[in-house]
Write a protein that holds these residues in place. Structure first.
Motif, PDB file in Angstrom:
ATOM      1  N   LEU A   1      34.888  -1.414 -15.884  1.00  0.00           N
ATOM      2  CA  LEU A   1      35.212   0.014 -15.897  1.00  0.00           C
ATOM      3  C   LEU A   1      36.432   0.364 -16.738  1.00  0.00           C
ATOM      4  N   VAL A   2      37.356  -0.589 -16.872  1.00  0.00           N
ATOM      5  CA  VAL A   2      38.549  -0.288 -17.681  1.00  0.00           C
ATOM      6  C   VAL A   2      38.130  -0.008 -19.126  1.00  0.00           C
ATOM      7  N   GLU A   3      37.252  -0.837 -19.657  1.00  0.00           N
ATOM      8  CA  GLU A   3      36.806  -0.626 -21.044  1.00  0.00           C
ATOM      9  C   GLU A   3      36.000   0.663 -21.176  1.00  0.00           C
ATOM     10  N   ARG A   4      35.170   0.933 -20.181  1.00  0.00           N
ATOM     11  CA  ARG A   4      34.396   2.183 -20.200  1.00  0.00           C
ATOM     12  C   ARG A   4      35.339   3.388 -20.277  1.00  0.00           C
ATOM     13  N   ILE A   5      36.369   3.344 -19.440  1.00  0.00           N
ATOM     14  CA  ILE A   5      37.237   4.515 -19.307  1.00  0.00           C
ATOM     15  C   ILE A   5      38.219   4.654 -20.465  1.00  0.00           C
ATOM     16  N   THR A   6      38.787   3.536 -20.916  1.00  0.00           N
ATOM     17  CA  THR A   6      39.780   3.670 -21.987  1.00  0.00           C
ATOM     18  C   THR A   6      39.114   3.998 -23.328  1.00  0.00           C
ATOM     19  N   GLY A   7      37.812   3.766 -23.448  1.00  0.00           N
ATOM     20  CA  GLY A   7      37.105   4.101 -24.697  1.00  0.00           C
ATOM     21  C   GLY A   7      36.424   5.453 -24.657  1.00  0.00           C
ATOM     22  N   ARG A   8      36.592   6.167 -23.552  1.00  0.00           N
ATOM     23  CA  ARG A   8      35.860   7.445 -23.398  1.00  0.00           C
ATOM     24  C   ARG A   8      36.517   8.573 -24.185  1.00  0.00           C
ATOM     25  N   PHE A   9      35.730   9.397 -24.848  1.00  0.00           N
ATOM     26  CA  PHE A   9      36.227  10.654 -25.403  1.00  0.00           C
ATOM     27  C   PHE A   9      35.093  11.668 -25.386  1.00  0.00           C
ATOM     28  N   SER A  10      35.429  12.940 -25.612  1.00  0.00           N
ATOM     29  CA  SER A  10      34.360  13.934 -25.585  1.00  0.00           C
ATOM     30  C   SER A  10      34.616  15.023 -26.603  1.00  0.00           C
ATOM     31  N   CYS A  11      33.570  15.746 -26.920  1.00  0.00           N
ATOM     32  CA  CYS A  11      33.657  16.835 -27.886  1.00  0.00           C
ATOM     33  C   CYS A  11      34.497  17.959 -27.290  1.00  0.00           C
ATOM     34  N   ALA A  12      35.475  18.435 -28.042  1.00  0.00           N
ATOM     35  CA  ALA A  12      36.368  19.475 -27.542  1.00  0.00           C
ATOM     36  C   ALA A  12      35.634  20.813 -27.428  1.00  0.00           C
ATOM     37  N   LYS A  13      34.530  20.948 -28.181  1.00  0.00           N
ATOM     38  CA  LYS A  13      33.850  22.246 -28.189  1.00  0.00           C
ATOM     39  C   LYS A  13      32.738  22.314 -27.137  1.00  0.00           C
ATOM     40  N   CYS A  14      31.863  21.300 -27.105  1.00  0.00           N
ATOM     41  CA  CYS A  14      30.692  21.393 -26.207  1.00  0.00           C
ATOM     42  C   CYS A  14      30.759  20.418 -25.036  1.00  0.00           C
ATOM     43  N   GLY A  15      31.730  19.513 -25.045  1.00  0.00           N
ATOM     44  CA  GLY A  15      31.889  18.607 -23.901  1.00  0.00           C
ATOM     45  C   GLY A  15      31.024  17.360 -23.946  1.00  0.00           C
ATOM     46  N   ALA A  16      30.209  17.199 -24.988  1.00  0.00           N
ATOM     47  CA  ALA A  16      29.362  15.997 -25.078  1.00  0.00           C
ATOM     48  C   ALA A  16      30.227  14.741 -24.977  1.00  0.00           C
ATOM     49  N   GLY A  17      29.736  13.741 -24.235  1.00  0.00           N
ATOM     50  CA  GLY A  17      30.528  12.538 -23.988  1.00  0.00           C
ATOM     51  C   GLY A  17      30.219  11.416 -24.957  1.00  0.00           C
ATOM     52  N   TYR A  18      31.267  10.673 -25.330  1.00  0.00           N
ATOM     53  CA  TYR A  18      31.103   9.550 -26.265  1.00  0.00           C
ATOM     54  C   TYR A  18      31.931   8.358 -25.809  1.00  0.00           C
ATOM     55  N   HIS A  19      31.752   7.242 -26.529  1.00  0.00           N
ATOM     56  CA  HIS A  19      32.559   6.049 -26.263  1.00  0.00           C
ATOM     57  C   HIS A  19      32.849   5.340 -27.582  1.00  0.00           C
ATOM     58  N   ASP A  20      34.085   4.819 -27.693  1.00  0.00           N
ATOM     59  CA  ASP A  20      34.508   4.144 -28.934  1.00  0.00           C
ATOM     60  C   ASP A  20      33.551   3.027 -29.356  1.00  0.00           C
TER      61      ASP A  20
END
Ligand code: ADP
Ligand code: ADP
Ligand code: ZN
Length: 218
Positions: free
Chosen positions: A123-142
């Protein structure tokens, strides 16, 4: 009122939001994320936001009172009539009991509770690599879910992204402790009611979606 009502349970970074958004788009049942609601309240500087901010940044749980009021207001809105996917709620036994009361009062019930199971070590890798689109909120990962074109959101074309302040290795520890101490006891609560299904959240995103659809069908 009729509809499909699903609870997605699982640890922070387990993939609940990712799967809830996919279900929302595919079946037209709304995602209700208490985390998203709280972040919106923090951004807007409301009284709830002011109370929640420091707790969220420390990785603790916001008070049941606030959360229950927030979700009661949200579930009463018309777009929830066709059903909803609860993502990140309930997180404590009092929240689960309040939800039962709330739904019982409107002659509604939960159709399924899905545990997206992922061991702490991932979970640490999942969480520290998480980011999302500032406009629509779509989720991504490094590493695990990059935009198709680097720096551009797949869904809306925006080039601005954000990272959550609480998505750091130190806070993950507190969030995992809160999950195991306060949220995991809900699994037997729903198991006893015959509602719980467990899926393997360590698989790739598309694979987890397939397991989820199978669990909801059966
Ligand atoms: P949650 O809502 O449970 O906190 P998210 O859906 O935000 O979790 O997922 C956490 C991070 O892990 C995100 O960056 C997301 O892109 C990524 N992720 C989600 N599901 C998977 C998966 N099955 N395999 C790899 N990465 C995933
Ligand atoms: P994650 O799935 O990554 O843990 P969320 O977006 O669901 O993140 O939640 C972020 C933070 O918001 C939590 O760490 C907690 O402080 C607060 N929060 C969200 N939902 C609840 C809830 N149901 N009860 C108490 N606190 C909550
Ligand atoms: Zn976008």
């Amino acid at each position: 009122m009729k509809g499909t009502r699903i609870i997605l349970m699982g640890p922070p970074g387990g993939g609940k939001g990712t799967q809830a958004k996919l279900l929302q788009d595919k079946y037209g049942i709304v995602q209700l994320s208490t985390g998203d609601m709280l972040r919106a309240a923090v951004a807007a500087g409301t009284p709830v936001g002011k109370e929640a901010k420091a707790i969220m940044e420390a990785g603790g749980l916001v008070s049941d009172d606030i959360i229950i009021r927030m979700i009661a207001d949200r579930i009463a809105q018309p777009d929830c009539g066709k059903g909803f996917i609860l993502d990140g709620f309930p997180r404590t036994v009092p929240q689960a009991e309040a939800l039962d009361k709330l739904l019982g009062g409107s002659a509604m019930k939960i159709d399924a509770v899905i545990e997206v199971r992922v061991p702490d070590a991932m979970l640490v890798e999942r969480i520290t690599g998480r980011f999302s689109c500032a406009k629509c909120g779509a989720g991504y990962h490094d590493s695990f879910h990059k935009p198709k074109k680097e720096g551009v959101c797949d869904d809306c074309g925006s080039t601005e992204f954000t990272r959550r302040k609480d998505d750091n290795a130190e806070t993950v520890k507190s969030r995992l402790e809160a999950y195991h101490a306060q949220t995991a006891p809900l699994l037997p609560y729903y198991e006893k009611q015959g509602l719980l299904r467990v899926i393997d959240g360590t698989a790739p995103i598309a694979d987890v979606t397939r397991q989820l659809e199978k669990a909801l069908a059966g």
